[in-house]
Structure formats: structure tokens, C-alpha cells
Design an enzyme around this catalytic site. Structure first.
Site, PDB file in Angstrom:
ATOM      1  N   GLU A   1      -1.210   3.488  13.206  1.00 29.99           N
ATOM      2  CA  GLU A   1      -0.584   4.733  12.785  1.00 29.99           C
ATOM      3  C   GLU A   1      -1.314   5.910  13.426  1.00 29.99           C
ATOM      4  O   GLU A   1      -2.524   5.968  13.418  1.00 29.99           O
ATOM      5  CB  GLU A   1      -0.678   4.837  11.253  1.00 29.99           C
ATOM      6  CG  GLU A   1       0.136   5.956  10.691  1.00 29.99           C
ATOM      7  CD  GLU A   1       1.496   6.015  11.346  1.00 29.99           C
ATOM      8  OE1 GLU A   1       2.325   5.165  11.008  1.00 29.99           O
ATOM      9  OE2 GLU A   1       1.739   6.892  12.201  1.00 29.99           O
TER      10      GLU A   1
ATOM     11  N   CYS B   1     -10.085   8.960   8.460  1.00 29.94           N
ATOM     12  CA  CYS B   1     -10.073   8.173   9.703  1.00 29.94           C
ATOM     13  C   CYS B   1     -11.218   8.415  10.676  1.00 29.94           C
ATOM     14  O   CYS B   1     -11.804   7.456  11.176  1.00 29.94           O
ATOM     15  CB  CYS B   1      -8.756   8.421  10.436  1.00 29.94           C
ATOM     16  SG  CYS B   1      -7.408   7.526   9.683  1.00 29.94           S
TER      17      CYS B   1
ATOM     18  N   TYR C   1      -1.329   7.307   1.619  1.00 30.87           N
ATOM     19  CA  TYR C   1      -1.015   8.390   2.556  1.00 30.87           C
ATOM     20  C   TYR C   1      -0.330   7.867   3.818  1.00 30.87           C
ATOM     21  O   TYR C   1       0.431   8.585   4.447  1.00 30.87           O
ATOM     22  CB  TYR C   1      -2.300   9.141   2.937  1.00 30.87           C
ATOM     23  CG  TYR C   1      -2.777  10.033   1.822  1.00 30.87           C
ATOM     24  CD1 TYR C   1      -2.313  11.344   1.712  1.00 30.87           C
ATOM     25  CD2 TYR C   1      -3.662   9.572   0.854  1.00 30.87           C
ATOM     26  CE1 TYR C   1      -2.724  12.162   0.684  1.00 30.87           C
ATOM     27  CE2 TYR C   1      -4.081  10.387  -0.180  1.00 30.87           C
ATOM     28  CZ  TYR C   1      -3.608  11.691  -0.268  1.00 30.87           C
ATOM     29  OH  TYR C   1      -4.007  12.495  -1.293  1.00 30.87           O
TER      30      TYR C   1
ATOM     31  N   LYS D   1      -6.362   2.620  19.118  1.00 30.87           N
ATOM     32  CA  LYS D   1      -6.377   3.441  17.899  1.00 30.87           C
ATOM     33  C   LYS D   1      -7.780   4.002  17.651  1.00 30.87           C
ATOM     34  O   LYS D   1      -7.963   5.204  17.427  1.00 30.87           O
ATOM     35  CB  LYS D   1      -5.906   2.577  16.723  1.00 30.87           C
ATOM     36  CG  LYS D   1      -6.170   3.141  15.355  1.00 30.87           C
ATOM     37  CD  LYS D   1      -5.292   4.314  15.032  1.00 30.87           C
ATOM     38  CE  LYS D   1      -5.667   4.874  13.672  1.00 30.87           C
ATOM     39  NZ  LYS D   1      -4.803   5.880  13.177  1.00 30.87           N
TER      40      LYS D   1
ATOM     41  N   GLY E   1       0.829  -1.201   0.000  1.00 36.09           N
ATOM     42  CA  GLY E   1       0.000   0.000   0.000  1.00 36.09           C
ATOM     43  C   GLY E   1       0.859   1.245   0.000  1.00 36.09           C
ATOM     44  O   GLY E   1       1.541   1.553   0.977  1.00 36.09           O
TER      45      GLY E   1
HETATM   46  C1  UDX Z   1      -6.333  11.844  12.277  1.00 38.69           C
HETATM   47  C2  UDX Z   1      -5.602  11.688  13.620  1.00 38.69           C
HETATM   48  O1  UDX Z   1      -5.226  12.978  14.103  1.00 38.69           O
HETATM   49  C3  UDX Z   1      -4.384  10.800  13.463  1.00 38.69           C
HETATM   50  O2  UDX Z   1      -3.795  10.557  14.726  1.00 38.69           O
HETATM   51  C4  UDX Z   1      -4.816   9.464  12.845  1.00 38.69           C
HETATM   52  O3  UDX Z   1      -3.678   8.663  12.604  1.00 38.69           O
HETATM   53  C5  UDX Z   1      -5.553   9.693  11.546  1.00 38.69           C
HETATM   54  O4  UDX Z   1      -6.659  10.569  11.762  1.00 38.69           O
HETATM   55  P1  UDX Z   1      -5.961  13.314  10.089  1.00 38.69           P
HETATM   56  O5  UDX Z   1      -7.359  12.899   9.750  1.00 38.69           O
HETATM   57  O6  UDX Z   1      -4.907  13.146   9.065  1.00 38.69           O
HETATM   58  O7  UDX Z   1      -5.457  12.523  11.391  1.00 38.69           O
HETATM   59  O8  UDX Z   1      -5.951  14.857  10.490  1.00 38.69           O
HETATM   60  P2  UDX Z   1      -6.388  15.692  11.799  1.00 38.69           P
HETATM   61  O9  UDX Z   1      -5.408  16.767  11.978  1.00 38.69           O
HETATM   62  O10 UDX Z   1      -6.649  14.829  12.946  1.00 38.69           O
HETATM   63  O11 UDX Z   1      -7.737  16.382  11.311  1.00 38.69           O
HETATM   64  C6  UDX Z   1      -8.925  15.655  11.070  1.00 38.69           C
HETATM   65  C7  UDX Z   1     -10.056  16.612  10.780  1.00 38.69           C
HETATM   66  O12 UDX Z   1     -10.385  17.366  11.941  1.00 38.69           O
HETATM   67  C8  UDX Z   1      -9.732  17.656   9.707  1.00 38.69           C
HETATM   68  O13 UDX Z   1     -10.856  17.819   8.867  1.00 38.69           O
HETATM   69  C9  UDX Z   1      -9.435  18.916  10.483  1.00 38.69           C
HETATM   70  O14 UDX Z   1      -9.698  20.092   9.759  1.00 38.69           O
HETATM   71  C10 UDX Z   1     -10.392  18.758  11.654  1.00 38.69           C
HETATM   72  N1  UDX Z   1      -9.969  19.496  12.848  1.00 38.69           N
HETATM   73  C11 UDX Z   1      -8.813  19.156  13.503  1.00 38.69           C
HETATM   74  C12 UDX Z   1     -10.758  20.539  13.330  1.00 38.69           C
HETATM   75  O15 UDX Z   1     -11.806  20.857  12.756  1.00 38.69           O
HETATM   76  N2  UDX Z   1     -10.348  21.201  14.463  1.00 38.69           N
HETATM   77  C13 UDX Z   1      -9.224  20.874  15.136  1.00 38.69           C
HETATM   78  O16 UDX Z   1      -8.941  21.524  16.160  1.00 38.69           O
HETATM   79  C14 UDX Z   1      -8.432  19.822  14.634  1.00 38.69           C
HETATM   80  P1  ADP Z   2      -4.217   5.144   3.387  1.00 36.13           P
HETATM   81  O1  ADP Z   2      -4.674   6.544   3.676  1.00 36.13           O
HETATM   82  O2  ADP Z   2      -4.691   4.169   4.438  1.00 36.13           O
HETATM   83  O3  ADP Z   2      -2.754   5.041   3.120  1.00 36.13           O
HETATM   84  P2  ADP Z   2      -4.724   4.934   0.521  1.00 36.13           P
HETATM   85  O4  ADP Z   2      -6.022   4.664  -0.177  1.00 36.13           O
HETATM   86  O5  ADP Z   2      -4.053   6.250   0.327  1.00 36.13           O
HETATM   87  O6  ADP Z   2      -5.007   4.641   2.072  1.00 36.13           O
HETATM   88  O7  ADP Z   2      -3.664   3.809   0.120  1.00 36.13           O
HETATM   89  C1  ADP Z   2      -3.912   2.446   0.144  1.00 36.13           C
HETATM   90  C2  ADP Z   2      -3.179   1.806  -1.039  1.00 36.13           C
HETATM   91  O8  ADP Z   2      -3.225   0.383  -0.884  1.00 36.13           O
HETATM   92  C3  ADP Z   2      -3.773   2.119  -2.413  1.00 36.13           C
HETATM   93  O9  ADP Z   2      -2.805   2.752  -3.229  1.00 36.13           O
HETATM   94  C4  ADP Z   2      -4.166   0.731  -2.958  1.00 36.13           C
HETATM   95  O10 ADP Z   2      -3.947   0.602  -4.360  1.00 36.13           O
HETATM   96  C5  ADP Z   2      -3.236  -0.186  -2.185  1.00 36.13           C
HETATM   97  N1  ADP Z   2      -3.700  -1.585  -2.114  1.00 36.13           N
HETATM   98  C6  ADP Z   2      -4.903  -2.037  -1.707  1.00 36.13           C
HETATM   99  N2  ADP Z   2      -4.956  -3.387  -1.771  1.00 36.13           N
HETATM  100  C7  ADP Z   2      -3.741  -3.811  -2.222  1.00 36.13           C
HETATM  101  C8  ADP Z   2      -3.159  -5.104  -2.487  1.00 36.13           C
HETATM  102  N3  ADP Z   2      -3.842  -6.234  -2.294  1.00 36.13           N
HETATM  103  N4  ADP Z   2      -1.892  -5.144  -2.945  1.00 36.13           N
HETATM  104  C9  ADP Z   2      -1.179  -4.007  -3.127  1.00 36.13           C
HETATM  105  N5  ADP Z   2      -1.664  -2.764  -2.903  1.00 36.13           N
HETATM  106  C10 ADP Z   2      -2.934  -2.654  -2.451  1.00 36.13           C
END
Ligand code: UDX
Ligand code: ADP
Length: 475
Positions: free
Chosen positions: A169, A280, A20, A224, A17
Site C-alpha cells: 500500500e 510506516c 487505516y 515498498k 484488518g
Molecule cells: C507514508 C507514505 O507516504 C505512504 O506512501 C506509505 O504507504 C505509508 O507511509 P503516511 O505516513 O501516511 O504515508 O504520511 P506522509 O504524508 O508520508 O507523512 C509521513 C510523515 O512525514 C508525517 O509526520 C509528515 O508530517 C512528515 N512529512 C511529510 C514532513 O515532515 N515533510 C514533508 O514534506 C512530508
Molecule cells: P494499519 O494502519 O496497518 O491499517 P491498524 O492498527 O489501523 O493498522 O489496523 C490493523 C487492524 O488489524 C486492527 O484493527 C486489528 O484489530 C486487526 N487485526 C490484527 N490481527 C487480526 C486478526 N488475526 N484477525 C482480524 N483482525 C486482526
């Protein structure tokens, strides 16, 4: 598990994968562990090609600091490949960083995570891996996924053995590199203590040992989900207060600051906005709710459901307000949408509040001009498609176009809405923009980033989330 003997010399890591999570995480591991060969594989060849592209501006993930690490490590000990089976075969440790979206149909639809991709990976690993392999689940997964993994992995032959670890993560997009380099904690859940030790040793190359927490698998998986649920809950809490501020004349920024100084509450994650997005929060909340329903805990389930309800309400109340302030109709009106990414400093649009706000406005017949410095137009098309939005055949449905030019987007607009907190939006000179906007002009700032001094000198009527509206403009 008794039969598992960890690989003696761990030298090859495979990450399935290249998204992100996988991309930035492996880049940081490779950067800190020059002795390890890290290969990221993906079935999406286009994505692998983009990771391998000479021009670092074409990397598929935008993250501050990522380009520098890729430049340092790519081709040395970090590789991107489409040869999934081969890399599985030679790996000592395999990280699973595949997508786990919410199920759209079947049992648990709309709540449970779709583990299809995890399951496919498990089957591939059980077929192609050789000897003893440590499998690490890194994707956000529901509690008990490790058990599913173990069941699939341990069905094949008796000359290959697997140890499954949960290593969730916690990186946030936009600050991923810093979060990975300086994590608050690294969580490793598992049964096999030797495997846990091996993974801990990798992290300890750059993370303080005290920050490496080891638990059983279930605690790790549930931690998580709970961490994300708590963070999401804070946002819904502050967003609910923002609505009271607008009614009473309190200022949400002042309230956030005041409550955040209490050490027990803390100042972080108290920024009111258009609702949380990203891949998430909603998914993990839904997973938690599913788990509660499964274990017959309806009160707990409803409690977390409320966090999602407030989040949806926040997005809707913003679009409703825009319609109301623009005299109850958006038909044929040009509206500038500033920001489509779910937060600043990322090109990710998954569950972005912008998607839902745009759709509500399109339903009202608006003519949207969308700007975002990092998002591509194709992503917007895909998001509308994935949500079955943007139905130009529907009567009264508006239209949208995309541009990377802020002036073009704002020119002749009746209103501008700031949806993502990009730096370029906080430095907009509204005295300049007023000249090119249609009158009467409106600004809706859902992120509290606009320059209020510059706005006060204009005839633009503006609404800042969590503040009483300023409607005493004279035209
Ligand atoms: C989140 C968790 O923070 C991270 O630990 C987990 O691994 C993945 O999910 P992420 O979704 O990448 O990370 O970003 P984050 O900064 O948490 O923001 C999530 C959403 O909340 C965004 O839309 C952001 O704009 C919003 N947010 C965040 C607010 O509206 N206010 C805040 O004070 C913080
Ligand atoms: P995340 O935010 O969790 O990293 P993404 O959608 O950005 O999620 O990335 C997940 C990646 O996993 C995609 O690029 C997708 O093509 C890849 N993926 C899913 N299933 C498989 C698989 N069986 N083998 C290899 N890559 C895979």
C-alpha cells in the site's frame, strides 16, 4: 505453486484488518467494483461497530472523502463483520491489512517487525479457507514475509491451495482516498501469473493499465521499504538543512522552493517540520536496517540509521529550544500544544512527533494543554502509556490536559507550540490570542503555518522552524 488454479469467478473479497489501511482501501475497491462483495473483518468488535455506526462522524478512521464512499457502498457491496472465520471460508481473495509494529522484545527487538498478527492470520486462513484462495499481503511487511506466509499456508491439507501476492500500500494518511483513487502506481508481486492477472483486473477497473507494475515477490516487498526509506530520507535531509538556516539567516521555505524547482529533485516532500511520524516510516527504516544487519551490510545499515538519528534529533532540538527560550525552566508554566496527530487531516497519532515533544516538556515540569481537532483524549493516554511516558509519580514531572477549545488551551499560556499543520492553526489571529496569553508570550511554529503578518503586529516572540529567531520584541 504449480498446483494452484485461481478461483474461476472472483466475486468475494475478504479483508482482515479494519484499520487505516484496510478500511479506506476496501472502501475504494468496493466503490469501483460494484460486482464484487467486499467484507472487512476484524477481531476488534468495537472497531467493527464503529465502522457500522449510523452516524458517519463515528467512523474509527478520519479521512477526507471516506464518509461519502462509506455512505454509497456500506450495506450494498461493502460490509464490516466480526465473523472472521466465516468470511475467510467464503472468500476468493483475502487481503491482509493487519498491524505489523516493530518488535518490542526478543530477537530483532527495536528493529524487526512483529509478524505475530500476520502469522495468526495465516494460520486462520489455512484452517478455514476452502478450495483455491489468493492471499494478498498489503500490510507493510519486511522482505521475505510472503515466504513465511506461503510456508504456513501450504502445510495443512491437500484440498486447499493458496497463491500469495505482495501488493504493498502506498497511500498516505490524510490523502488516502485520492491516493487510492489516483495512485502513481499499483505494485503486484508474485509467482502465479494467473493470480497476478486477477488482481490486476480488479485494479484496472479504475487505474490505467500502464500504472499497474508487476514484479517478483521480493522486488515488490523491497520496493515498498525502499520507497518509504527514500521519502523519510528526504524529510531528514530538509530537516538537517533547517538547522543550518536557523544559524545562518537563510529561510528554509525559500531553500526548499529553490532546490525543489530542479526537476531531478522535485518539489514534493521538502516541507521541514518536527520530524516524521506515522506508522510506516520509522518501522520501514528499521526493517531495512535489520535486513542490512542480517545480510552483513554494516555501511548500508549505518547510512539508513542516520535518517532516524536526524529525525530523533529534530524532535529533541525543538523541545530543548523551548526550555532554553523560556528561561531554562518549564516548572509550573502553561504550554499550549497545538496538534497531536502525526500530520494534518488524520486522527492517527502513531509515532507522532507530538508524543515525544510533550514528554520532553513534561519531564521539565511543564503544565501542558493539548489541542487537536480530530484526536480523542483516550488516544493520548494510550500513546503515553505505550511509550511508558507520563509518569506523574516521577519527581518534577509536569501535568497535561486535553481540550477541543483552542482559546481554552491558549488562555494564560506562556507559550504555544504548533506541532501539527491543521488548517485551524494557520488561521489563528495572534493579535486576539496575545490578549489572553501570559506575558512574555512565545509561539514556536514547527510547521511554518502561522500567519506571520498577524504575528508581526503582536508582542509575541516567535520562532519559526528553519528561520532565524525574532527576539527584538519590546515589552
Ligand atoms: C507514508 C507514505 O507516504 C505512504 O506512501 C506509505 O504507504 C505509508 O507511509 P503516511 O505516513 O501516511 O504515508 O504520511 P506522509 O504524508 O508520508 O507523512 C509521513 C510523515 O512525514 C508525517 O509526520 C509528515 O508530517 C512528515 N512529512 C511529510 C514532513 O515532515 N515533510 C514533508 O514534506 C512530508
Ligand atoms: P494499519 O494502519 O496497518 O491499517 P491498524 O492498527 O489501523 O493498522 O489496523 C490493523 C487492524 O488489524 C486492527 O484493527 C486489528 O484489530 C486487526 N487485526 C490484527 N490481527 C487480526 C486478526 N488475526 N484477525 C482480524 N483482525 C486482526
Amino acid at each position: 505453486m504449480d498446483t494452484f488454479t485461481p478461483p474461476k469467478n472472483v466475486s468475494k473479497i475478504c479483508c482482515i484488518g479494519a484499520g487505516y489501511v484496510g478500511g479506506p482501501t476496501m472502501a475504494v475497491i468496493a466503490d469501483n467494483c460494484p460486482d464484487l462483495k467486499v467484507t472487512i473483518v476484524d477481531v476488534n468488535k468495537e472497531r467493527i461497530d464503529a465502522w457500522n455506526s449510523k452516524n458517519l462522524k463515528n467512523l474509527p478512521v478520519f479521512e477526507p472523502g471516506l464518509e461519502n464512499i462509506i455512505e454509497r457502498t456500506r450495506g450494498k457491496n461493502l460490509f464490516f463483520s466480526s465473523n472472521v472465520h466465516y468470511e475467510i471460508q467464503i472468500a476468493d481473495i483475502i487481503f491482509l491489512c493487519v498491524n505489523t509494529p516493530t518488535k518490542s522484545n526478543g530477537l530483532g527487538a527495536g528493529k524487526a517487525s512483529d509478524l505475530k498478527w500476520i502469522e495468526i492470520c495465516a494460520r486462520e486462513i489455512s484452517t478455514y479457507a476452502k478450495g483455491n484462495t489468493i492471499v494478498v499481503e498489503k500490510s507493510t511487511v519486511p522482505v521475505k514475509t510472503a515466504e513465511v506466509l506461503k510456508n504456513i499456508l501450504n502445510t495443512k491439507s491437500n484440498d486447499k491451495f493458496f497463491s500469495v501476492l505482495s501488493n504493498p500500500e502506498f497511500l498516505a494518511e490524510g490523502s488516502a482516498i485520492n491516493d487510492l483513487q489516483n495512485p502513481d502506481r499499483v505494485l503486484i508481486g508474485g509467482e502465479d501469473q494467473n493470480s497476478i492477472k486477477i488482481l490486476s483486473q480488479i485494479y484496472s477497473k479504475w487505474v490505467d493499465k500502464n500504472k499497474i507494475i508487476t514484479t517478483n515477490v521480493w522486488s515488490s516487498e523491497l520496493s515498498k521499504l525502499s520507497a518509504n526509506a527514500f521519502l523519510a530520507q528526504r524529510i531528514s535531509s530538509i530537516n538537517s538543512i533547517s538547522a543550518i538556516c536557523e544559524k545562518t539567516g537563510a529561510d528554509i521555505k525559500e531553500v526548499s522552493k529553490s532546490i525543489g524547482t530542479d526537476k531531478r529533485i522535485g518539489e514534493k516532500f521538502l516541507r521541514s517540520g518536527p520530524g516524521f511520524g506515522g506508522s510506516c516510516f520509522q518501522k520501514d527504516l528499521l526493517n531495512l536496517i535489520y535486513l542490512c544487519d542480517f545480510y552483513n551490510l554494516p555501511e548500508v545499515s549505518q547510512y539508513w540509521e542516520g535518517v532516524i538519528q536526524i529525525n530523533n534529533w529534530q524532535k529533541q532540538r525543538i523541545s530543548r529550544l523551548v526550555v532554553e527560550k523560556l528561561f531554562g525552566t518549564l516548572n509550573g508554566k502553561k504550554i499550549a500544544i497545538l496538534g497531536f496527530a502525526f500530520k494534518a487531516n488524520t486522527n492517527d497519532t502513531r509515532e507522532s512527533p507530538s508524543i515525544f515533544i510533550c514528554n520532553d516538556l513534561l519531564e521539565e515540569g511543564a503544565n501542558l494543554h493539548i489541542h487537536d481537532p480530530q484526536v480523542q483524549e483516550t488516544q493520548i493516554i494510550q500513546e503515553f502509556k505505550d511509550h511508558s511516558f507520563n509518569n506523574p509519580n516521577k519527581e518534577g514531572y509536569g501535568s497535561w490536559e486535553f481540550s477541543k477549545d483552542i482559546d481554552k488551551v491558549i488562555k494564560d499560556a506562556n507559550a504555544a507550540i504548533i506541532v501539527t499543520e491543521w488548517d485551524e492553526y494557520s488561521s489563528i489571529n495572534w493579535q486576539e490570542k496575545e490578549k489572553i496569553m501570559s506575558k512574555p508570550s512565545w509561539l514556536f511554529d514547527t510547521r511554518l503555518v502561522s500567519n506571520s503578518k498577524s504575528l508581526e503586529k503582536t508582542n509575541i516572540t516567535y520562532w519559526r522552524l528553519g528561520n532565524k529567531i525574532n527576539e527584538d520584541k519590546n515589552y
